[in-house]
Design an enzyme around this catalytic site. Sequence first.
Site, PDB file in Angstrom:
ATOM      1  N   GLU A 233       0.608  -1.645   0.166  1.00 50.02           N
ATOM      2  CA  GLU A 233       0.236  -0.035   0.104  1.00 50.02           C
ATOM      3  C   GLU A 233       0.675   1.211   0.029  1.00 50.02           C
ATOM      4  O   GLU A 233       1.906   1.406   0.418  1.00 50.02           O
ATOM      5  CB  GLU A 233      -0.730   0.683   1.455  1.00 50.02           C
ATOM      6  CG  GLU A 233      -2.061  -0.792   0.982  1.00 50.02           C
ATOM      7  CD  GLU A 233      -2.806  -1.247   2.788  1.00 50.02           C
ATOM      8  OE1 GLU A 233      -4.325  -0.992   2.894  1.00 50.02           O
ATOM      9  OE2 GLU A 233      -1.815  -1.593   3.160  1.00 50.02           O
ATOM     10  N   ARG A 239       1.226   5.927  10.993  1.00 47.64           N
ATOM     11  CA  ARG A 239       0.722   4.370  11.415  1.00 47.64           C
ATOM     12  C   ARG A 239       1.521   2.804  10.206  1.00 47.64           C
ATOM     13  O   ARG A 239       1.038   1.708  10.302  1.00 47.64           O
ATOM     14  CB  ARG A 239      -0.707   4.079  11.579  1.00 47.64           C
ATOM     15  CG  ARG A 239      -1.377   5.537  11.793  1.00 47.64           C
ATOM     16  CD  ARG A 239      -2.031   5.846  11.234  1.00 47.64           C
ATOM     17  NE  ARG A 239      -3.748   4.460  11.300  1.00 47.64           N
ATOM     18  CZ  ARG A 239      -4.800   4.769  11.477  1.00 47.64           C
ATOM     19  NH1 ARG A 239      -4.778   4.553  13.564  1.00 47.64           N
ATOM     20  NH2 ARG A 239      -5.578   3.723  11.091  1.00 47.64           N
ATOM     21  N   HIS A 240       1.601   2.797   8.888  1.00 48.77           N
ATOM     22  CA  HIS A 240       1.707   2.052   7.914  1.00 48.77           C
ATOM     23  C   HIS A 240       2.786   1.872   7.887  1.00 48.77           C
ATOM     24  O   HIS A 240       3.402   2.575   7.196  1.00 48.77           O
ATOM     25  CB  HIS A 240       0.874   2.642   6.935  1.00 48.77           C
ATOM     26  CG  HIS A 240      -1.224   2.068   7.197  1.00 48.77           C
ATOM     27  ND1 HIS A 240      -1.558   3.524   6.969  1.00 48.77           N
ATOM     28  CD2 HIS A 240      -1.401   1.383   7.108  1.00 48.77           C
ATOM     29  CE1 HIS A 240      -2.538   3.502   7.856  1.00 48.77           C
ATOM     30  NE2 HIS A 240      -3.097   1.765   7.258  1.00 48.77           N
ATOM     31  N   GLU A 382      -5.941   2.676  15.962  1.00 46.79           N
ATOM     32  CA  GLU A 382      -6.509   0.910  15.869  1.00 46.79           C
ATOM     33  C   GLU A 382      -5.237   0.085  15.811  1.00 46.79           C
ATOM     34  O   GLU A 382      -4.312   0.526  15.664  1.00 46.79           O
ATOM     35  CB  GLU A 382      -7.207   0.549  14.106  1.00 46.79           C
ATOM     36  CG  GLU A 382      -7.484  -1.126  14.245  1.00 46.79           C
ATOM     37  CD  GLU A 382      -7.424  -1.650  12.825  1.00 46.79           C
ATOM     38  OE1 GLU A 382      -8.348  -0.707  11.968  1.00 46.79           O
ATOM     39  OE2 GLU A 382      -7.162  -2.615  12.396  1.00 46.79           O
ATOM     40  N   ARG A 433       2.488  -1.040  15.526  1.00 48.96           N
ATOM     41  CA  ARG A 433       1.720  -0.188  15.781  1.00 48.96           C
ATOM     42  C   ARG A 433       1.098  -0.685  17.657  1.00 48.96           C
ATOM     43  O   ARG A 433       1.375  -0.069  17.479  1.00 48.96           O
ATOM     44  CB  ARG A 433       0.239  -0.735  15.295  1.00 48.96           C
ATOM     45  CG  ARG A 433      -0.955  -0.693  14.929  1.00 48.96           C
ATOM     46  CD  ARG A 433      -0.573   1.355  14.032  1.00 48.96           C
ATOM     47  NE  ARG A 433      -0.928   1.369  12.733  1.00 48.96           N
ATOM     48  CZ  ARG A 433      -2.713   0.762  12.439  1.00 48.96           C
ATOM     49  NH1 ARG A 433      -2.723   0.566  12.757  1.00 48.96           N
ATOM     50  NH2 ARG A 433      -1.867   0.414  10.625  1.00 48.96           N
TER      51      ARG A 433
HETATM   52  P1  ATP Z   1      -5.738   0.116   9.524  1.00 43.84           P
HETATM   53  O1  ATP Z   1      -7.416   0.741   8.899  1.00 43.84           O
HETATM   54  O2  ATP Z   1      -5.290   0.608  10.563  1.00 43.84           O
HETATM   55  O3  ATP Z   1      -4.764   0.277   7.583  1.00 43.84           O
HETATM   56  P2  ATP Z   1      -6.259  -2.641   8.615  1.00 43.84           P
HETATM   57  O4  ATP Z   1      -8.353  -2.274   8.887  1.00 43.84           O
HETATM   58  O5  ATP Z   1      -5.592  -2.197   7.320  1.00 43.84           O
HETATM   59  O6  ATP Z   1      -5.502  -0.894   9.076  1.00 43.84           O
HETATM   60  P3  ATP Z   1      -6.626  -5.133   9.004  1.00 43.84           P
HETATM   61  O7  ATP Z   1      -5.962  -5.535   8.128  1.00 43.84           O
HETATM   62  O8  ATP Z   1      -7.410  -5.662   9.752  1.00 43.84           O
HETATM   63  O9  ATP Z   1      -5.304  -3.783   9.761  1.00 43.84           O
HETATM   64  O10 ATP Z   1      -4.719  -5.495  10.387  1.00 43.84           O
HETATM   65  C1  ATP Z   1      -4.593  -5.825  11.641  1.00 43.84           C
HETATM   66  C2  ATP Z   1      -3.876  -4.513  12.140  1.00 43.84           C
HETATM   67  O11 ATP Z   1      -2.588  -5.295  11.775  1.00 43.84           O
HETATM   68  C3  ATP Z   1      -4.289  -3.369  12.642  1.00 43.84           C
HETATM   69  O12 ATP Z   1      -5.044  -3.536  13.736  1.00 43.84           O
HETATM   70  C4  ATP Z   1      -2.410  -2.827  12.506  1.00 43.84           C
HETATM   71  O13 ATP Z   1      -2.374  -3.642  14.186  1.00 43.84           O
HETATM   72  C5  ATP Z   1      -1.693  -3.885  11.743  1.00 43.84           C
HETATM   73  N1  ATP Z   1      -1.672  -3.287  10.928  1.00 43.84           N
HETATM   74  C6  ATP Z   1      -2.553  -3.469  10.029  1.00 43.84           C
HETATM   75  N2  ATP Z   1      -1.506  -2.887   9.032  1.00 43.84           N
HETATM   76  C7  ATP Z   1      -0.608  -2.530   8.887  1.00 43.84           C
HETATM   77  C8  ATP Z   1       0.965  -1.536   8.413  1.00 43.84           C
HETATM   78  N3  ATP Z   1       0.535  -1.184   6.570  1.00 43.84           N
HETATM   79  N4  ATP Z   1       1.704  -1.504   8.952  1.00 43.84           N
HETATM   80  C9  ATP Z   1       1.991  -1.504  10.141  1.00 43.84           C
HETATM   81  N5  ATP Z   1       0.821  -2.230  10.094  1.00 43.84           N
HETATM   82  C10 ATP Z   1      -0.709  -2.285  10.238  1.00 43.84           C
END
Ligand code: ATP
Length: 459
Positions: A233, A239-240, A382, A433
């Site tokens: 992405e 946060r990503h 989150e 995270r």
């Molecule tokens: P967000 O809405 O914050 O992009 P997401 O809904 O894509 O997250 P999930 O696919 O449900 O996240 O992933 C579960 C968990 O993994 C998240 O709650 C977060 O702690 C972590 N997470 C998700 N995407 C990322 C990322 N790109 N980098 C770091 N941690 C991530």
Amino acid sequence: MHALVEIKNLSSLSEQEIVRVRGRVFSKKVHGTLLFLILRDGLHTLQVIVVKGKAVAGHAFSDSCYDELRKVENESFIEAIGIVQRTEKPVLACSQQKIELRLIAYTLMSRATLTLPITLKETERAEVAAAIPYGKRLDNRVLDLRTRLSQAIFRVNDGMLGYIQKYLREEEFMEIKTPKLIGGSSEGGAAPFRLDYFGEPACLAQSPQLYKQMVLMGGFKRVFEIGPVFRAEHSHTTRHLTEFVGIDLEMLLDETYQEVIQLLYRLLTSLFTKLNEQYSSEIAFIQAFFHTTPLLFAPELVALTFPEAVALLSASGSTRGEEEDFSTEEEKQLGAIIREQYQTDLYVVTGYPAAVRPFYTFIDPENPTYTYGYDFMLRGMEILSGAQRIHDYKLLSERAAALGIAAHTMSHYLEAFQYGAPPHAGAGMGLERLLRAFLGLPDVRYSSLFPRYPKRLYP
Ligand code: ATP
């Protein structure tokens, strides 16, 4: 040969003992014929005194040795042999304040280059460190990892990983490792990194979701995995990451998905309590560095439903669709409202709308607009996403089809539910995270050893 003692353990020794210590030169100061060296090992520092020309315990320092040490580059790695002495006044600049070493011999084991891209002294204070571009710190991550900040962060990180693993094993979860090389695309949701697998299209796993469920269908009751997760992405946020460490679990349910929510809540609150006890000095340093407010969390679960969360936001002036997921800003806003009302930075939102959850999420039979999906929030962010999953083969296949997922792209997964599938639920969270939110770090890149994001693939 004298005993090799770590700097952090020196205070247990008696005065006049001769010891060997190893560390990096943090700083040097000359006062007449005295040279004060500060040696650093991780988070611990020690003052070493070198006296020119004067013999101690039968060892005199030649002028050339004294000069070599006086000029040695910071960060050089040395072994020092010296006599332990109590200090007259506390050495405020060192972690060993009551002990110092009177040097009698040394070996310069590895000399650092003259021009350091980052000097560790400038990273000690937040105001000065803030002036160093973060990209420069990451370009020189090996040096950056030596800073007190990184040393403290990754010690807490280690404590976090160790505790979660121990906790889940004690709760009878079995640790699994699922493949990261996946045929097709792993889950639908996030964009995958595509690659060529001997001529066949493949990708890097975006989560272990489908596999951990398949392992349950393989007859195991509770499983967890800690492993890499890849997301292609272009998210330029704090946060990503494009690669992070996923902490995933999946378990059979007795009656309701509240069981997994309760288990996760207990895991997180006991984890935070333990880390606060065990890493108090690291956490205090990090929080002082970033001026972070101490974390608040309540022992009893604080949970609200998605519509309740929407109502709170609306009451504070937000205009939004009922079935939209929360934006980053709304998560922050909600975090502030909940902190104020419940005195906690940790809470759960349950019953997300079906429109914003993946196809395998269990639909609420009483209100099919919503699901048995939940998110855990920490400091307005989150940190975990989970749900009860659909275990009925027919429903699961229909739901996949309704969301435009061709059955043949995940036939192995779907077929797993044809042979007797028990009700189950699970969750996934990102280690970086979680650590970022727990410590109150300003950016998730601080909590990754070698972060990967769209603009960074090295070191
Ligand atoms: P967000 O809405 O914050 O992009 P997401 O809904 O894509 O997250 P999930 O696919 O449900 O996240 O992933 C579960 C968990 O993994 C998240 O709650 C977060 O702690 C972590 N997470 C998700 N995407 C990322 C990322 N790109 N980098 C770091 N941690 C991530």
